[in-house]
Design a protein around this motif. Structure first.
Motif, PDB file in Angstrom:
ATOM      1  N   ASN A   8      45.076  27.574  52.774  1.00  0.00           N
ATOM      2  CA  ASN A   8      45.222  27.371  51.325  1.00  0.00           C
ATOM      3  C   ASN A   8      46.664  27.592  50.871  1.00  0.00           C
ATOM      4  O   ASN A   8      47.159  26.868  50.005  1.00  0.00           O
ATOM      5  CB  ASN A   8      44.278  28.297  50.559  1.00  0.00           C
ATOM      6  CG  ASN A   8      42.831  27.878  50.669  1.00  0.00           C
ATOM      7  OD1 ASN A   8      42.520  26.716  50.855  1.00  0.00           O
ATOM      8  ND2 ASN A   8      41.933  28.838  50.559  1.00  0.00           N
ATOM      9  N   ASP A   9      47.326  28.588  51.456  1.00  0.00           N
ATOM     10  CA  ASP A   9      48.740  28.839  51.124  1.00  0.00           C
ATOM     11  C   ASP A   9      49.602  27.620  51.437  1.00  0.00           C
ATOM     12  O   ASP A   9      50.549  27.321  50.706  1.00  0.00           O
ATOM     13  CB  ASP A   9      49.287  30.031  51.923  1.00  0.00           C
ATOM     14  CG  ASP A   9      48.721  31.371  51.489  1.00  0.00           C
ATOM     15  OD1 ASP A   9      48.148  31.471  50.387  1.00  0.00           O
ATOM     16  OD2 ASP A   9      48.847  32.326  52.287  1.00  0.00           O
ATOM     17  N   SER A  32      43.870  32.928  42.293  1.00  0.00           N
ATOM     18  CA  SER A  32      44.571  34.117  41.819  1.00  0.00           C
ATOM     19  C   SER A  32      45.981  34.183  42.403  1.00  0.00           C
ATOM     20  O   SER A  32      46.201  33.829  43.565  1.00  0.00           O
ATOM     21  CB  SER A  32      43.795  35.382  42.220  1.00  0.00           C
ATOM     22  OG  SER A  32      44.526  36.544  41.846  1.00  0.00           O
ATOM     23  N   GLU A  33      46.907  34.627  41.595  1.00  0.00           N
ATOM     24  CA  GLU A  33      48.276  34.831  42.083  1.00  0.00           C
ATOM     25  C   GLU A  33      48.359  36.073  42.958  1.00  0.00           C
ATOM     26  O   GLU A  33      49.345  36.272  43.661  1.00  0.00           O
ATOM     27  CB  GLU A  33      49.231  34.960  40.901  1.00  0.00           C
ATOM     28  CG  GLU A  33      49.372  33.679  40.103  1.00  0.00           C
ATOM     29  CD  GLU A  33      50.341  33.816  38.947  1.00  0.00           C
ATOM     30  OE1 GLU A  33      51.141  34.780  38.937  1.00  0.00           O
ATOM     31  OE2 GLU A  33      50.301  32.967  38.056  1.00  0.00           O
ATOM     32  N   HIS A  34      47.333  36.906  42.921  1.00  0.00           N
ATOM     33  CA  HIS A  34      47.320  38.162  43.662  1.00  0.00           C
ATOM     34  C   HIS A  34      46.459  38.012  44.918  1.00  0.00           C
ATOM     35  O   HIS A  34      45.246  37.833  44.819  1.00  0.00           O
ATOM     36  CB  HIS A  34      46.780  39.291  42.789  1.00  0.00           C
ATOM     37  CG  HIS A  34      47.509  39.415  41.485  1.00  0.00           C
ATOM     38  ND1 HIS A  34      48.768  39.947  41.387  1.00  0.00           N
ATOM     39  CD2 HIS A  34      47.160  39.031  40.237  1.00  0.00           C
ATOM     40  CE1 HIS A  34      49.167  39.901  40.124  1.00  0.00           C
ATOM     41  NE2 HIS A  34      48.209  39.345  39.413  1.00  0.00           N
ATOM     42  N   SER A  65      39.594  34.557  47.301  1.00  0.00           N
ATOM     43  CA  SER A  65      38.520  34.274  48.247  1.00  0.00           C
ATOM     44  C   SER A  65      39.079  33.271  49.249  1.00  0.00           C
ATOM     45  O   SER A  65      40.292  33.057  49.313  1.00  0.00           O
ATOM     46  CB  SER A  65      37.314  33.692  47.517  1.00  0.00           C
ATOM     47  OG  SER A  65      37.611  32.395  47.030  1.00  0.00           O
ATOM     48  N   CYS A  66      38.224  32.610  49.989  1.00  0.00           N
ATOM     49  CA  CYS A  66      38.670  31.588  50.941  1.00  0.00           C
ATOM     50  C   CYS A  66      38.589  30.198  50.329  1.00  0.00           C
ATOM     51  O   CYS A  66      38.675  29.201  51.043  1.00  0.00           O
ATOM     52  CB  CYS A  66      37.824  31.651  52.203  1.00  0.00           C
ATOM     53  SG  CYS A  66      38.056  33.168  53.120  1.00  0.00           S
TER      54      CYS A  66
END
Length: 91
Positions: free
Chosen positions: A8-9, A25-27, A32-33
Motif C-alpha cells: 500500500n505504501d 490513516s497518516e499514522h 489496516s491492510c
C-alpha cells in the motif's frame, strides 16, 4: 500486515498523482491492510473497478471508493502494472 502495508505504501503516491484521495490513516499505527481511495472528481468508482477488472486487477468499491486489499501473494513488482491499469481506468 507489514507486507500488505509496504504494498500500500508503494501504491499510495501513484494514486494521489492520479487524482485519488487516500482515506488511509497518516499514522502507521492506525492502519489496516486495506487502502481505500476516493476517485478523482467526475470519476465513478464502479467504472474504475470494471476497467481494472478488465485488466486483471481485482479491487472493491464500497461506499463509492476504490479499495485495495493486498495479501501475501501480491508482490511489490505488481505496482507498476496496477498503476498502468489505473492510468487507463481514469483516462
Amino acid at each position: 500486515f507489514a507486507h500488505a502495508n509496504r504494498w500500500n505504501d508503494a501504491l499510495e503516491p501513484a494514486l494521489r498523482d492520479l487524482g485519488f484521495q487516500s482515506l488511509r490513516s497518516e499514522h502507521p499505527e492506525h492502519r489496516s491492510c486495506i487502502l481505500c481511495a476516493k476517485p478523482p472528481p467526475d470519476t465513478h468508482a464502479g467504472q474504475i473497478v470494471t476497467a481494472l477488472a478488465a485488466q486483471g486487477v481485482s479491487v472493491g468499491s464500497p461506499d463509492g471508493h476504490v479499495r485495495f486489499s493486498p495479501s501475501w501473494p501480491n508482490h511489490l513488482d505488481e505496482i507498476p502494472t496496477v498503476v498502468a491499469a489505473l492510468e487507463t481506468a481514469v483516462a
